[in-house]
Design a protein around this motif. Structure first.
Motif, PDB file in Angstrom:
ATOM      1  N   MET A   1      19.191  23.811 -39.222  1.00 33.02           N
ATOM      2  CA  MET A   1      18.405  22.685 -39.718  1.00 33.02           C
ATOM      3  C   MET A   1      19.101  21.368 -39.361  1.00 33.02           C
ATOM      4  SD  MET A   1      17.379  21.701 -43.643  1.00 33.02           S
ATOM      5  CE  MET A   1      16.473  23.233 -43.897  1.00 33.02           C
ATOM      6  N   LEU A   2      18.321  20.401 -38.897  1.00 34.26           N
ATOM      7  CA  LEU A   2      18.842  19.084 -38.576  1.00 34.26           C
ATOM      8  C   LEU A   2      18.539  18.132 -39.725  1.00 34.26           C
ATOM      9  CD1 LEU A   2      17.675  18.846 -34.855  1.00 34.26           C
ATOM     10  CD2 LEU A   2      19.992  19.258 -35.670  1.00 34.26           C
ATOM     11  N   ARG A   3      19.560  17.511 -40.260  1.00 31.42           N
ATOM     12  CA  ARG A   3      19.389  16.590 -41.370  1.00 31.42           C
ATOM     13  C   ARG A   3      19.261  15.165 -40.844  1.00 31.42           C
ATOM     14  NH1 ARG A   3      17.661  17.794 -46.182  1.00 31.42           N
ATOM     15  NH2 ARG A   3      18.995  19.653 -46.070  1.00 31.42           N
ATOM     16  N   ILE A   4      18.177  14.480 -41.212  1.00 34.40           N
ATOM     17  CA  ILE A   4      17.929  13.100 -40.777  1.00 34.40           C
ATOM     18  C   ILE A   4      18.611  12.142 -41.742  1.00 34.40           C
ATOM     19  CG2 ILE A   4      16.181  11.361 -40.252  1.00 34.40           C
ATOM     20  CD1 ILE A   4      14.204  13.692 -39.792  1.00 34.40           C
ATOM     21  N   ARG A   5      19.611  11.430 -41.279  1.00 36.13           N
ATOM     22  CA  ARG A   5      20.337  10.474 -42.111  1.00 36.13           C
ATOM     23  C   ARG A   5      19.621   9.136 -42.206  1.00 36.13           C
ATOM     24  NH1 ARG A   5      23.111  13.115 -45.536  1.00 36.13           N
ATOM     25  NH2 ARG A   5      24.173  14.856 -44.541  1.00 36.13           N
ATOM     26  N   ALA A   6      19.001   8.734 -41.102  1.00 29.89           N
ATOM     27  CA  ALA A   6      18.278   7.458 -41.075  1.00 29.89           C
ATOM     28  C   ALA A   6      17.305   7.498 -39.910  1.00 29.89           C
ATOM     29  CB  ALA A   6      19.246   6.293 -40.929  1.00 29.89           C
ATOM     30  N   ILE A   7      16.249   6.702 -40.020  1.00 27.13           N
ATOM     31  CA  ILE A   7      15.236   6.649 -38.963  1.00 27.13           C
ATOM     32  C   ILE A   7      14.659   5.238 -38.908  1.00 27.13           C
ATOM     33  CG2 ILE A   7      13.408   7.463 -40.518  1.00 27.13           C
ATOM     34  CD1 ILE A   7      12.235   8.974 -38.094  1.00 27.13           C
ATOM     35  N   ALA A   8      14.429   4.734 -37.706  1.00 25.52           N
ATOM     36  CA  ALA A   8      13.894   3.375 -37.537  1.00 25.52           C
ATOM     37  C   ALA A   8      13.102   3.312 -36.242  1.00 25.52           C
ATOM     38  CB  ALA A   8      15.032   2.352 -37.511  1.00 25.52           C
ATOM     39  N   SER A   9      12.264   2.286 -36.115  1.00 26.75           N
ATOM     40  CA  SER A   9      11.447   2.145 -34.909  1.00 26.75           C
ATOM     41  C   SER A   9      11.312   0.681 -34.520  1.00 26.75           C
ATOM     42  CB  SER A   9      10.055   2.759 -35.123  1.00 26.75           C
ATOM     43  OG  SER A   9       9.357   2.054 -36.130  1.00 26.75           O
ATOM     44  N   ALA A  10      10.900   0.469 -33.290  1.00 29.55           N
ATOM     45  CA  ALA A  10      10.584  -0.866 -32.772  1.00 29.55           C
ATOM     46  C   ALA A  10       9.262  -0.758 -32.027  1.00 29.55           C
ATOM     47  CB  ALA A  10      11.684  -1.352 -31.846  1.00 29.55           C
ATOM     48  N   VAL A  11       8.242  -1.405 -32.553  1.00 28.97           N
ATOM     49  CA  VAL A  11       6.893  -1.301 -31.972  1.00 28.97           C
ATOM     50  C   VAL A  11       6.356  -2.704 -31.688  1.00 28.97           C
ATOM     51  CG1 VAL A  11       4.557  -0.412 -32.278  1.00 28.97           C
ATOM     52  CG2 VAL A  11       6.498   0.801 -33.303  1.00 28.97           C
ATOM     53  N   PRO A  12       6.008  -3.017 -30.437  1.00 28.91           N
ATOM     54  CA  PRO A  12       5.465  -4.349 -30.107  1.00 28.91           C
ATOM     55  C   PRO A  12       4.095  -4.582 -30.731  1.00 28.91           C
ATOM     56  CG  PRO A  12       6.210  -3.162 -28.143  1.00 28.91           C
ATOM     57  CD  PRO A  12       6.162  -2.165 -29.260  1.00 28.91           C
ATOM     58  N   GLU A  13       3.637  -5.816 -30.668  1.00 30.64           N
ATOM     59  CA  GLU A  13       2.297  -6.166 -31.141  1.00 30.64           C
ATOM     60  C   GLU A  13       1.241  -5.425 -30.322  1.00 30.64           C
ATOM     61  OE1 GLU A  13       1.387  -8.161 -33.687  1.00 30.64           O
ATOM     62  OE2 GLU A  13       3.505  -8.380 -34.214  1.00 30.64           O
ATOM     63  N   ALA A  80      15.304  -0.696 -31.682  1.00 30.33           N
ATOM     64  CA  ALA A  80      15.233   0.409 -32.648  1.00 30.33           C
ATOM     65  C   ALA A  80      16.612   0.717 -33.216  1.00 30.33           C
ATOM     66  CB  ALA A  80      14.641   1.650 -31.979  1.00 30.33           C
ATOM     67  N   VAL A  81      17.624   0.690 -32.365  1.00 28.02           N
ATOM     68  CA  VAL A  81      18.996   0.963 -32.814  1.00 28.02           C
ATOM     69  C   VAL A  81      19.460  -0.126 -33.782  1.00 28.02           C
ATOM     70  CG1 VAL A  81      21.397   1.067 -32.044  1.00 28.02           C
ATOM     71  CG2 VAL A  81      19.634   2.348 -30.822  1.00 28.02           C
ATOM     72  N   ALA A  82      19.094  -1.387 -33.504  1.00 32.39           N
ATOM     73  CA  ALA A  82      19.465  -2.479 -34.404  1.00 32.39           C
ATOM     74  C   ALA A  82      18.821  -2.298 -35.779  1.00 32.39           C
ATOM     75  CB  ALA A  82      19.056  -3.819 -33.798  1.00 32.39           C
ATOM     76  N   ALA A  83      17.552  -1.850 -35.798  1.00 30.15           N
ATOM     77  CA  ALA A  83      16.869  -1.600 -37.072  1.00 30.15           C
ATOM     78  C   ALA A  83      17.526  -0.453 -37.832  1.00 30.15           C
ATOM     79  CB  ALA A  83      15.394  -1.297 -36.822  1.00 30.15           C
ATOM     80  N   LEU A  84      17.959   0.569 -37.102  1.00 28.33           N
ATOM     81  CA  LEU A  84      18.662   1.694 -37.727  1.00 28.33           C
ATOM     82  C   LEU A  84      20.008   1.247 -38.293  1.00 28.33           C
ATOM     83  CD1 LEU A  84      18.427   5.028 -37.758  1.00 28.33           C
ATOM     84  CD2 LEU A  84      20.313   4.798 -36.160  1.00 28.33           C
ATOM     85  N   ARG A  85      20.652   0.384 -37.567  1.00 24.21           N
ATOM     86  CA  ARG A  85      21.983  -0.090 -37.955  1.00 24.21           C
ATOM     87  C   ARG A  85      21.962  -0.769 -39.322  1.00 24.21           C
ATOM     88  NH1 ARG A  85      25.445  -3.133 -33.279  1.00 24.21           N
ATOM     89  NH2 ARG A  85      27.536  -2.544 -33.984  1.00 24.21           N
ATOM     90  N   GLU A  86      20.834  -1.404 -39.664  1.00 25.08           N
ATOM     91  CA  GLU A  86      20.713  -2.091 -40.940  1.00 25.08           C
ATOM     92  C   GLU A  86      20.665  -1.118 -42.118  1.00 25.08           C
ATOM     93  OE1 GLU A  86      17.332  -4.630 -40.760  1.00 25.08           O
ATOM     94  OE2 GLU A  86      18.149  -5.891 -39.159  1.00 25.08           O
ATOM     95  N   GLN A  87      20.317   0.155 -41.832  1.00 22.71           N
ATOM     96  CA  GLN A  87      20.184   1.154 -42.889  1.00 22.71           C
ATOM     97  C   GLN A  87      21.450   1.982 -43.107  1.00 22.71           C
ATOM     98  OE1 GLN A  87      16.800   3.741 -42.277  1.00 22.71           O
ATOM     99  NE2 GLN A  87      15.775   2.226 -41.008  1.00 22.71           N
ATOM    100  N   VAL A  88      22.364   1.923 -42.159  1.00 23.11           N
ATOM    101  CA  VAL A  88      23.486   2.867 -42.135  1.00 23.11           C
ATOM    102  C   VAL A  88      24.810   2.119 -42.270  1.00 23.11           C
ATOM    103  CG1 VAL A  88      24.621   4.651 -40.748  1.00 23.11           C
ATOM    104  CG2 VAL A  88      22.153   4.408 -40.651  1.00 23.11           C
ATOM    105  N   ALA A  89      25.693   2.660 -43.096  1.00 17.82           N
ATOM    106  CA  ALA A  89      27.022   2.068 -43.231  1.00 17.82           C
ATOM    107  C   ALA A  89      27.781   2.165 -41.914  1.00 17.82           C
ATOM    108  CB  ALA A  89      27.793   2.786 -44.338  1.00 17.82           C
ATOM    109  N   ALA A  90      28.632   1.187 -41.665  1.00 17.05           N
ATOM    110  CA  ALA A  90      29.359   1.124 -40.396  1.00 17.05           C
ATOM    111  C   ALA A  90      30.167   2.390 -40.142  1.00 17.05           C
ATOM    112  CB  ALA A  90      30.267  -0.103 -40.386  1.00 17.05           C
TER     113      ALA A  90
END
Length: 238
Positions: A1-13, A80-90
């Motif tokens: 099983m793969l555990r998802i620690r954080a998830i984020a996306s970047a979607v244009p207009e 997307a990585v920048a958005a994920l970075r905001e959710q995860v401790a360094a």
């Protein structure tokens, strides 16, 4: 099983699109317009003929997310990585052992490693980057067996899926599918807790996937359905 620690996306207009091929041209794609690039194209040629246009044109406009011309699909990946970075401790990001980037389209900057650029942006010098590309829109699914193996060995994996569609590639396939631009990032490991889990995954191939251009959209949908059911059953059996 793969555990998802954080998830984020970047979607244009979103913007209205009514056609078959992506409209934006890019200098980095110029090599695809030469006859010698036929093997790199989905159908072996760039411009659609009239019959193909009639066969593949969607029935009505679709509102698709379309990235600005100045953004490459590597840029979308970094958003997307920048958005994920905001959710995860360094310290959690610092523990990433592998980076897996999946895509279907070519990056418009042809001399750029998307996986390498993500690695550099995060300062993960010790992480091992992988690129799973040019496997159609199943790239992220094709990456899961690799990620599963890495996690079983104790790894923590950053999965990034990113695409931007440029001419001469298709953005629509009749009313069956329409491709927008965007990116997503997931942090995966084998621990407890987290945002959610991927309990099982399966990918099935067949003749329809090997040569989708040989079929009209409705016929392709009929051929893909049994493959989708077989993959779903395989995942449920696991």
């Amino acid at each position: 099983m793969l555990r998802i620690r954080a998830i984020a996306s970047a979607v244009p207009e979103r913007s209205d699109f009514h056609g078959v091929q992506a409209a934006e041209r890019n200098f980095g794609y110029g090599h695809l317009l030469f006859p010698s690039a036929a093997s790199a194209l989905p159908r072996g040629k760039g411009r659609l003929d009239e019959e193909e246009s009639l066969r593949l044109m969607p029935g009505s406009p679709a509102a698709l997310p379309v990235a600005e011309a100045k953004l490459s699909h590597a840029d979308l990946a970094l958003q997307a990585v920048a958005a994920l970075r905001e959710q995860v401790a360094a310290e959690e990001l610092a523990a990433v052992s592998h980076i897996v980037v999946a895509s279907a389209s070519l990056n418009q900057r042809i001399n750029e490693s998307v996986a390498g650029r993500v690695q550099h942006a995060l300062g993960l010098d010790e992480a091992l980057p992988f690129a799973v590309g040019q496997s159609g829109t199943a790239g992220a699914y094709n990456a899961l067996p690799l990620i599963d193996s890495l996690v079983r060995l104790g790894g923590r994996v950053l999965l990034v899926a990113t695409d931007k569609w440029l001419y001469p590639f298709f953005r629509a396939w009749g009313d069956l599918v329409a491709y927008g631009d965007g990116a997503a990032a997931m942090l995966l490991d084998g621990g407890d807790g987290g945002w959610g889990a991927i309990e099982a995954h399966a990918v099935h191939y067949g003749e329809a996937i090997a040569n989708p251009w040989a079929h009209v959209p409705d016929r392709l949908a009929d051929l893909l359905l049994p493959q989708a059911l077989a993959a779903a059953r395989a995942a449920l059996d696991k």
